[in-house]
Design a protein around this motif. Structure first.
Motif, PDB file in Angstrom:
ATOM      1  N   LYS A  90       0.835  -1.197   0.000  1.00  0.00           N
ATOM      2  CA  LYS A  90       0.000   0.000   0.000  1.00  0.00           C
ATOM      3  C   LYS A  90       0.875   1.255   0.000  1.00  0.00           C
ATOM      4  O   LYS A  90       1.874   1.338   0.705  1.00  0.00           O
ATOM      5  CB  LYS A  90      -0.904   0.002   1.234  1.00  0.00           C
ATOM      6  CG  LYS A  90      -1.855   1.157   1.286  1.00  0.00           C
ATOM      7  CD  LYS A  90      -2.728   1.086   2.523  1.00  0.00           C
ATOM      8  CE  LYS A  90      -3.588   2.329   2.628  1.00  0.00           C
ATOM      9  NZ  LYS A  90      -4.359   2.349   3.865  1.00  0.00           N
ATOM     10  N   LYS A  91       0.465   2.235  -0.767  1.00  0.00           N
ATOM     11  CA  LYS A  91       1.201   3.496  -0.913  1.00  0.00           C
ATOM     12  C   LYS A  91       1.069   4.351   0.348  1.00  0.00           C
ATOM     13  O   LYS A  91      -0.027   4.559   0.845  1.00  0.00           O
ATOM     14  CB  LYS A  91       0.642   4.252  -2.117  1.00  0.00           C
ATOM     15  CG  LYS A  91       1.316   5.559  -2.400  1.00  0.00           C
ATOM     16  CD  LYS A  91       0.709   6.211  -3.631  1.00  0.00           C
ATOM     17  CE  LYS A  91       1.342   7.564  -3.888  1.00  0.00           C
ATOM     18  NZ  LYS A  91       0.792   8.195  -5.080  1.00  0.00           N
ATOM     19  N   LEU A 131      11.179   6.450   0.241  1.00  0.00           N
ATOM     20  CA  LEU A 131      12.174   5.377   0.314  1.00  0.00           C
ATOM     21  C   LEU A 131      12.252   4.596  -0.997  1.00  0.00           C
ATOM     22  O   LEU A 131      13.349   4.291  -1.475  1.00  0.00           O
ATOM     23  CB  LEU A 131      11.863   4.441   1.481  1.00  0.00           C
ATOM     24  CG  LEU A 131      12.863   3.323   1.732  1.00  0.00           C
ATOM     25  CD1 LEU A 131      14.269   3.866   1.947  1.00  0.00           C
ATOM     26  CD2 LEU A 131      12.425   2.496   2.917  1.00  0.00           C
ATOM     27  N   LEU A 132      11.124   4.291  -1.606  1.00  0.00           N
ATOM     28  CA  LEU A 132      11.143   3.539  -2.864  1.00  0.00           C
ATOM     29  C   LEU A 132      11.702   4.377  -4.007  1.00  0.00           C
ATOM     30  O   LEU A 132      12.411   3.859  -4.867  1.00  0.00           O
ATOM     31  CB  LEU A 132       9.754   3.018  -3.201  1.00  0.00           C
ATOM     32  CG  LEU A 132       9.225   1.929  -2.274  1.00  0.00           C
ATOM     33  CD1 LEU A 132       7.824   1.514  -2.696  1.00  0.00           C
ATOM     34  CD2 LEU A 132      10.150   0.733  -2.222  1.00  0.00           C
ATOM     35  N   LYS A 133      11.421   5.663  -4.014  1.00  0.00           N
ATOM     36  CA  LYS A 133      11.975   6.543  -5.047  1.00  0.00           C
ATOM     37  C   LYS A 133      13.499   6.589  -4.909  1.00  0.00           C
ATOM     38  O   LYS A 133      14.226   6.503  -5.896  1.00  0.00           O
ATOM     39  CB  LYS A 133      11.395   7.952  -4.925  1.00  0.00           C
ATOM     40  CG  LYS A 133      11.836   8.885  -6.036  1.00  0.00           C
ATOM     41  CD  LYS A 133      11.261  10.270  -5.870  1.00  0.00           C
ATOM     42  CE  LYS A 133       9.791  10.252  -6.214  1.00  0.00           C
ATOM     43  NZ  LYS A 133       9.191  11.596  -6.269  1.00  0.00           N
ATOM     44  N   SER A 145       6.038   0.630 -10.040  1.00  0.00           N
ATOM     45  CA  SER A 145       4.859   1.297 -10.581  1.00  0.00           C
ATOM     46  C   SER A 145       3.819   1.447  -9.478  1.00  0.00           C
ATOM     47  O   SER A 145       3.869   0.751  -8.468  1.00  0.00           O
ATOM     48  CB  SER A 145       4.283   0.500 -11.749  1.00  0.00           C
ATOM     49  OG  SER A 145       3.931  -0.803 -11.342  1.00  0.00           O
ATOM     50  N   GLU A 146       2.887   2.354  -9.694  1.00  0.00           N
ATOM     51  CA  GLU A 146       1.821   2.586  -8.712  1.00  0.00           C
ATOM     52  C   GLU A 146       0.487   2.352  -9.411  1.00  0.00           C
ATOM     53  O   GLU A 146       0.185   2.962 -10.443  1.00  0.00           O
ATOM     54  CB  GLU A 146       1.900   4.008  -8.176  1.00  0.00           C
ATOM     55  CG  GLU A 146       0.979   4.268  -7.005  1.00  0.00           C
ATOM     56  CD  GLU A 146      -0.265   5.039  -7.393  1.00  0.00           C
ATOM     57  OE1 GLU A 146      -1.343   4.662  -6.920  1.00  0.00           O
ATOM     58  OE2 GLU A 146      -0.157   5.999  -8.152  1.00  0.00           O
ATOM     59  N   ILE A 147      -0.284   1.419  -8.882  1.00  0.00           N
ATOM     60  CA  ILE A 147      -1.588   1.075  -9.446  1.00  0.00           C
ATOM     61  C   ILE A 147      -2.586   0.940  -8.305  1.00  0.00           C
ATOM     62  O   ILE A 147      -2.351   0.190  -7.349  1.00  0.00           O
ATOM     63  CB  ILE A 147      -1.516  -0.250 -10.243  1.00  0.00           C
ATOM     64  CG1 ILE A 147      -0.504  -0.148 -11.376  1.00  0.00           C
ATOM     65  CG2 ILE A 147      -2.892  -0.633 -10.779  1.00  0.00           C
ATOM     66  CD1 ILE A 147      -0.201  -1.457 -12.071  1.00  0.00           C
ATOM     67  N   ASP A 148      -3.678   1.678  -8.393  1.00  0.00           N
ATOM     68  CA  ASP A 148      -4.758   1.592  -7.399  1.00  0.00           C
ATOM     69  C   ASP A 148      -4.270   1.804  -5.973  1.00  0.00           C
ATOM     70  O   ASP A 148      -4.676   1.093  -5.053  1.00  0.00           O
ATOM     71  CB  ASP A 148      -5.491   0.253  -7.504  1.00  0.00           C
ATOM     72  CG  ASP A 148      -6.220   0.087  -8.830  1.00  0.00           C
ATOM     73  OD1 ASP A 148      -6.668   1.111  -9.382  1.00  0.00           O
ATOM     74  OD2 ASP A 148      -6.344  -1.054  -9.307  1.00  0.00           O
ATOM     75  N   GLY A 149      -3.355   2.755  -5.774  1.00  0.00           N
ATOM     76  CA  GLY A 149      -2.878   3.072  -4.437  1.00  0.00           C
ATOM     77  C   GLY A 149      -1.889   2.073  -3.869  1.00  0.00           C
ATOM     78  O   GLY A 149      -1.608   2.081  -2.670  1.00  0.00           O
TER      79      GLY A 149
END
Length: 66
Positions: A11-12, A19-21, A33-37
């Protein structure tokens, strides 16, 4: 990737976004990638855990709870 390995999906949240960036910029070959939060990576959970741990160590980031 082996079909028996669990993909990295989480979950975002703001802190995790940062941290992921940083991990993606620090370690070549990581796609996030980010999909649906939720964030999803081309790595499995174990590989992503190692990448984030290396990123935290190289930037002297420590997790403190409590």
């Amino acid at each position: 990737m082996d079909s028996n390995k669990k993909i990295f999906e989480v979950k975002k949240t703001f802190g995790l976004s940062v941290l992921l960036k940083l991990t993606r910029k620090t370690i070549d070959g990581i796609e996030i990638s980010e999909i649906d939060g939720k964030y999803r990576s081309n790595l499995d959970m174990a590989e992503m855990n190692q990448a984030v741990t290396r990123t935290m160590a190289s930037h002297n980031i420590q997790l403190k709870i409590g």
